[in-house]
Structure formats: C-alpha cells, structure tokens
Design a protein around this motif. Structure first.
Motif, short mmCIF file in Angstrom:
data_model
loop_
_atom_site.label_atom_id
_atom_site.label_comp_id
_atom_site.label_asym_id
_atom_site.label_seq_id
_atom_site.Cartn_x
_atom_site.Cartn_y
_atom_site.Cartn_z
N UNK A 73 53.95 36.75 44.26
CA UNK A 73 54.05 38.21 44.16
C UNK A 73 53.27 38.86 45.29
N UNK A 74 53.62 40.10 45.59
CA UNK A 74 52.94 40.84 46.65
C UNK A 74 52.22 42.03 46.04
N UNK A 75 50.94 42.16 46.36
CA UNK A 75 50.13 43.26 45.87
C UNK A 75 49.23 43.74 47.00
N UNK A 76 49.26 45.04 47.26
CA UNK A 76 48.45 45.65 48.31
C UNK A 76 48.66 44.96 49.66
N UNK A 77 49.89 44.54 49.93
CA UNK A 77 50.21 43.91 51.21
C UNK A 77 49.88 42.44 51.29
N UNK B 183 47.51 46.12 39.08
CA UNK B 183 48.69 46.55 39.85
C UNK B 183 49.92 45.73 39.46
N UNK B 184 49.78 44.42 39.33
CA UNK B 184 50.91 43.55 39.02
C UNK B 184 51.37 43.69 37.57
N UNK B 185 50.44 43.93 36.66
CA UNK B 185 50.81 44.10 35.26
C UNK B 185 51.46 45.46 35.00
N UNK C 264 51.69 37.66 33.32
CA UNK C 264 51.04 38.15 32.12
C UNK C 264 49.62 37.60 32.11
N UNK C 265 48.83 38.11 31.21
CA UNK C 265 47.47 37.63 31.06
C UNK C 265 47.51 36.17 30.61
N UNK C 266 46.70 35.32 31.20
CA UNK C 266 46.71 33.89 30.86
C UNK C 266 46.26 33.70 29.41
N UNK C 267 46.89 32.75 28.76
CA UNK C 267 46.56 32.46 27.37
C UNK C 267 45.51 31.35 27.33
N UNK C 268 44.27 31.76 27.30
CA UNK C 268 43.14 30.83 27.33
C UNK C 268 42.45 30.86 25.98
N UNK C 269 42.20 29.67 25.42
CA UNK C 269 41.50 29.59 24.14
C UNK C 269 40.01 29.38 24.39
N UNK C 270 39.21 30.05 23.57
CA UNK C 270 37.77 29.90 23.65
C UNK C 270 37.30 28.70 22.83
N UNK C 271 36.01 28.53 22.73
CA UNK C 271 35.45 27.41 21.97
C UNK C 271 35.74 27.51 20.49
#
Length: 153
Positions: A18-22, A48-50, A58-65
């Motif tokens: 993707x391109x954002x701010x050049x 900007x991309x969202x 999309x926001x990464x789906x990261x699981x916590x502890x």
C-alpha cells in the motif's frame, strides 16, 4: 503519540503493498523478519490506511497472555478513523458527482443543435422503416394463411 506503531495485517491474502504519504509499505500477514503476526507501521500511516474508502488492511489480531485479543487502537482512534473516512467520502462524492452538473452547457451550442437534428432525422427514418416492415409482415401472414387454406383442400 510520538513514535507509536500499530501492528496491522492484510484483510485477505498473505501480503499487500500500500502507499501512504508517498511511501510504499509492504504489509505481511506474518512478518518474514520477525515471524510475528502482522507488520508494524507508524501510527499516522495506520490511521491513514484504515480510513480509506476500501481499506486493504486491518488491525492485527494479536492475543495477549490472558488469551484475549489486544486492542491497539482506542475508541478515540476509531472515531478519528471514522471521521477521516467520512471526509474522504464527502470529497469523493463532491469530485465525482457534482462536476458533471456544473460543466453541463448552459446554452445551446451549434454542435449540440446539429446533433439533435441529426438524431431526430434518424429516428424518423427508422420509424418509417419499421412501419414498412410491419406492413410487409402482415402481408406475408395473409399470404401464408391463403397458402394454408389451399393446402388443406
């Protein structure tokens, strides 16, 4: 929010560019350098991309502890994204819908009048041809009916 990064991932597929701010940013589902879910991008680029009309990330789906998904963006961040998305949509509709109505000719130009005359003549000619064809078809039906009567005798 200086130096804040957000971990994002492609909506579909393993990779997108993707391109954002050049700048061109490569976003991975699993980052090949760190083997972690998603790719870290700057906060400004992520916002900007969202906020694009049709975002590719999309926001990464990261699981916590604790086993629950981590929310990287706050409600204020999502409000900012939605506001930018609405502004982008307003800009898009203003640039695509209104220029056509503004650039419409206000007076009748000679070329436009000639085009209308030509189209009117064409329509008249086609209607005459259609009438001739209908009369011919009716005559053919009558002739066919006569032939059928003769064949029955």
């Amino acid at each position: 929010m200086a130096n804040k990064t957000i971990r994002v991932q492609p909506i579909s597929g393993k990779f997108c560019s993707v391109t954002s701010h050049g700048n061109t940013i490569r976003i991975w589902l699993v980052d090949p350098d760190t083997n972690q879910q998603g790719t870290e991008v700057s906060y400004e680029d992520a916002i900007e991309l969202l906020s694009l009309r049709h975002p590719m990330i999309c926001e990464a789906q990261i699981k916590g502890k604790d086993g629950k998904f981590i929310k990287q963006l706050t409600d204020e961040d999502w409000a900012l994204i939605n506001e930018k998305k609405q502004n982008n949509l307003k800009t898009f509709t203003q640039n695509t819908l209104h220029p056509a109505t503004e650039s419409a000719p206000t007076g009748n130009s000679p070329a436009l009048e000639k085009l209308v005359e030509t189209q009117a003549k064409l329509i008249e000619t086609q209607s005459k041809q259609l009438e001739t064809m209908q009369k011919g078809f009716e005559q053919m039906q009558k002739d066919m009916a006569k032939l059928m009567k003769k064949a029955d005798k």
